[in-house]
Motif scaffolding. Structure first.
Motif, PDB file in Angstrom:
ATOM      1  N   THR A 173       0.812  -1.219   0.000  1.00 10.14           N
ATOM      2  CA  THR A 173       0.000   0.000   0.000  1.00 10.14           C
ATOM      3  C   THR A 173       0.847   1.272   0.000  1.00 10.14           C
ATOM      4  O   THR A 173       0.305   2.361  -0.189  1.00 10.14           O
ATOM      5  CB  THR A 173      -0.925   0.063   1.227  1.00 10.14           C
ATOM      6  OG1 THR A 173      -0.118   0.100   2.426  1.00 10.14           O
ATOM      7  CG2 THR A 173      -1.877  -1.123   1.275  1.00 10.14           C
ATOM      8  N   GLN A 174       2.147   1.143   0.212  1.00 13.27           N
ATOM      9  CA  GLN A 174       2.992   2.311   0.411  1.00 13.27           C
ATOM     10  C   GLN A 174       3.776   2.682  -0.852  1.00 13.27           C
ATOM     11  O   GLN A 174       4.440   1.827  -1.444  1.00 13.27           O
ATOM     12  CB  GLN A 174       3.987   2.040   1.548  1.00 13.27           C
ATOM     13  CG  GLN A 174       3.324   1.731   2.874  1.00 13.27           C
ATOM     14  CD  GLN A 174       2.475   2.890   3.376  1.00 13.27           C
ATOM     15  OE1 GLN A 174       2.985   3.987   3.621  1.00 13.27           O
ATOM     16  NE2 GLN A 174       1.181   2.659   3.518  1.00 13.27           N
ATOM     17  N   LYS A 175       3.692   3.923  -1.253  1.00 14.85           N
ATOM     18  CA  LYS A 175       4.478   4.374  -2.387  1.00 14.85           C
ATOM     19  C   LYS A 175       5.963   4.327  -2.032  1.00 14.85           C
ATOM     20  O   LYS A 175       6.356   4.628  -0.900  1.00 14.85           O
ATOM     21  CB  LYS A 175       4.081   5.800  -2.777  1.00 14.85           C
ATOM     22  CG  LYS A 175       2.689   5.910  -3.379  1.00 14.85           C
ATOM     23  CD  LYS A 175       2.389   7.348  -3.804  1.00 14.85           C
ATOM     24  CE  LYS A 175       1.002   7.454  -4.431  1.00 14.85           C
ATOM     25  NZ  LYS A 175       0.680   8.842  -4.857  1.00 14.85           N
ATOM     26  N   LEU A 176       6.769   3.950  -3.007  1.00 17.66           N
ATOM     27  CA  LEU A 176       8.201   3.869  -2.776  1.00 17.66           C
ATOM     28  C   LEU A 176       8.848   5.239  -2.971  1.00 17.66           C
ATOM     29  O   LEU A 176       8.557   5.951  -3.938  1.00 17.66           O
ATOM     30  CB  LEU A 176       8.835   2.862  -3.737  1.00 17.66           C
ATOM     31  CG  LEU A 176       8.362   1.416  -3.585  1.00 17.66           C
ATOM     32  CD1 LEU A 176       9.058   0.523  -4.613  1.00 17.66           C
ATOM     33  CD2 LEU A 176       8.585   0.890  -2.170  1.00 17.66           C
ATOM     34  N   ARG A 177       9.716   5.588  -2.025  1.00 16.26           N
ATOM     35  CA  ARG A 177      10.469   6.825  -2.115  1.00 16.26           C
ATOM     36  C   ARG A 177      11.483   6.747  -3.257  1.00 16.26           C
ATOM     37  O   ARG A 177      12.021   5.679  -3.562  1.00 16.26           O
ATOM     38  CB  ARG A 177      11.216   7.086  -0.802  1.00 16.26           C
ATOM     39  CG  ARG A 177      10.330   7.323   0.409  1.00 16.26           C
ATOM     40  CD  ARG A 177      11.133   7.151   1.705  1.00 16.26           C
ATOM     41  NE  ARG A 177      12.364   7.930   1.688  1.00 16.26           N
ATOM     42  CZ  ARG A 177      12.516   9.115   2.290  1.00 16.26           C
ATOM     43  NH1 ARG A 177      11.495   9.668   2.936  1.00 16.26           N
ATOM     44  NH2 ARG A 177      13.668   9.749   2.239  1.00 16.26           N
ATOM     45  N   HIS A 178      11.763   7.895  -3.858  1.00 14.77           N
ATOM     46  CA  HIS A 178      12.735   7.925  -4.957  1.00 14.77           C
ATOM     47  C   HIS A 178      14.101   7.451  -4.483  1.00 14.77           C
ATOM     48  O   HIS A 178      14.785   6.680  -5.191  1.00 14.77           O
ATOM     49  CB  HIS A 178      12.830   9.343  -5.529  1.00 14.77           C
ATOM     50  CG  HIS A 178      13.873   9.481  -6.601  1.00 14.77           C
ATOM     51  ND1 HIS A 178      13.704   8.984  -7.885  1.00 14.77           N
ATOM     52  CD2 HIS A 178      15.124  10.049  -6.580  1.00 14.77           C
ATOM     53  CE1 HIS A 178      14.779   9.227  -8.600  1.00 14.77           C
ATOM     54  NE2 HIS A 178      15.650   9.874  -7.836  1.00 14.77           N
ATOM     55  N   ASP A 179      14.534   7.891  -3.282  1.00 13.35           N
ATOM     56  CA  ASP A 179      15.863   7.488  -2.811  1.00 13.35           C
ATOM     57  C   ASP A 179      15.918   5.997  -2.502  1.00 13.35           C
ATOM     58  O   ASP A 179      16.965   5.357  -2.675  1.00 13.35           O
ATOM     59  CB  ASP A 179      16.306   8.318  -1.605  1.00 13.35           C
ATOM     60  CG  ASP A 179      15.342   8.265  -0.430  1.00 13.35           C
ATOM     61  OD1 ASP A 179      14.209   7.763  -0.594  1.00 13.35           O
ATOM     62  OD2 ASP A 179      15.715   8.721   0.657  1.00 13.35           O
ATOM     63  N   PHE A 180      14.791   5.417  -2.092  1.00 15.69           N
ATOM     64  CA  PHE A 180      14.742   3.975  -1.860  1.00 15.69           C
ATOM     65  C   PHE A 180      14.900   3.230  -3.186  1.00 15.69           C
ATOM     66  O   PHE A 180      15.686   2.282  -3.287  1.00 15.69           O
ATOM     67  CB  PHE A 180      13.417   3.596  -1.193  1.00 15.69           C
ATOM     68  CG  PHE A 180      13.233   2.119  -0.958  1.00 15.69           C
ATOM     69  CD1 PHE A 180      13.773   1.505   0.161  1.00 15.69           C
ATOM     70  CD2 PHE A 180      12.510   1.338  -1.863  1.00 15.69           C
ATOM     71  CE1 PHE A 180      13.608   0.143   0.381  1.00 15.69           C
ATOM     72  CE2 PHE A 180      12.330  -0.020  -1.659  1.00 15.69           C
ATOM     73  CZ  PHE A 180      12.881  -0.624  -0.529  1.00 15.69           C
TER      74      PHE A 180
END
Length: 312
Positions: A173-180
């Motif tokens: 359900t969680q959007k992935l961070r760009h840095d991740f």
């Protein structure tokens, strides 16, 4: 590589190892675990007589006497409601561990140490097979969890002894961070680390979580897109005998509206059950129906071997 500072303490429920993956694609593989604290869902319908009617729910995690509990391992198995509620409920936050990424990395590696593996290698010196690392929860891909994962992985890589296979057990359900995303790609390209996204979106008829909160097909697709270049991904639905219509509806939605096959996202189904008794209560016909519908079948093998105890 974006990461949390070493001095920033990471909240986690438990670190455990000398066990194996009990579910899904990597069932049976040697695995060490970091269970991060926090989740955006409660899944209180699990194990209830009527998962969709919250007025009937029995939630022992809210009422069990914890006045004499000093560590999570002493908690009972919760057979209704989320069986890992201790990994997100604020009622248990006083039992949660807090460490730096460096300390967590050291503890994870120390789990590998044995007479046969005295230095704690992530490739077992006898069989030369990898020891996997699994990030779970709670929900490990909450924003702070993503930062924590990158920080821990960086510490392991910098030590020169790190896992080559990593799994995220996620509710997707969680959007992935760009840095991740960039860090995962970098770890794969520079160190050949393979990542698996084991996605378990919650069905309303099983978990009591309403689709508007728990069903994020666009997030599933984004995980699959990343995984297609760094490893594997699959959807693993937890099901009961009355959830087949919802199961097929969700699957058809993914297949008809999203490019699932472009990213090789697999489909699995796993009968609900926090205890061995619940696992064994499912009729053979239920598995036959899942096979007929085309799903890979997942059991909870760790429950059959150890029971549902914290730390295994």
């Amino acid at each position: 590589m974006g990461c949390a500072s070493d001095e920033k303490l990471i909240q986690y429920s438990e670190i455990f190892g000398k066990t194996f993956q009990g579910e899904g694609l990597h069932t049976g593989k040697l695995t060490n675990w970091l269970r991060l604290f926090n989740c955006n869902l409660s899944c209180s319908g699990f194990g209830q007589d009527n998962p969709t009617d919250e007025t009937t729910w029995v939630l022992p995690y809210e009422t069990v006497d914890i006045s004499n509990i000093t560590k999570l391992e002493d908690l009972p198995v919760f057979t209704s409601g989320c069986d890992s509620s201790y990994s997100w409920s604020r009622r248990y936050e006083h039992l949660v561990h807090k460490d730096t990424a460096a300390t967590i990395a050291q503890k994870l590696t120390a789990l590998n140490i044995s007479d046969i593996n005295p230095t704690g290698l992530w490739v077992h010196p006898l069989t030369l097979q990898d020891i996997h690392l699994c990030f779970t929860g709670g929900e490990p891909l909450m924003p702070r969890g993503q930062q924590a994962i990158v920080a821990v992985m960086k510490e392991l890589i910098d030590s020169g002894n790190f896992p080559y296979h990593v799994t995220f057990e996620t509710n997707a359900t969680q959007k992935l961070r760009h840095d991740f995303i960039e860090a995962i790609r970098e770890m794969h390209s520079q160190h050949e680390i393979e990542f698996t996204f084991s996605m378990s979106p919650k069905l309303f008829g099983v978990s009591g979580e309403r689709p508007e909160k728990a069903w994020k097909p666009e997030v599933i697709l984004s995980y699959g897109e990343l995984a297609s270049s760094v490893g594997h991904s699959y959807v693993k639905f937890v099901v009961n005998e009355s959830s087949f219509d919802e199961l097929t509806q969700r699957t058809l939605e993914l297949l008809s509206e999203y490019d699932v096959w472009e990213y090789n996202i697999g489909f699995w189904a796993m009968p609900v059950g926090a205890t061995l008794e619940e696992q064994e209560s499912h009729p053979t016909a239920m598995y036959d129906k899942l096979i007929e519908l085309g799903y890979n079948i997942s059991d909870r093998v760790h429950v059959r071997v150890y029971g549902n105890c914290i730390g295994k």
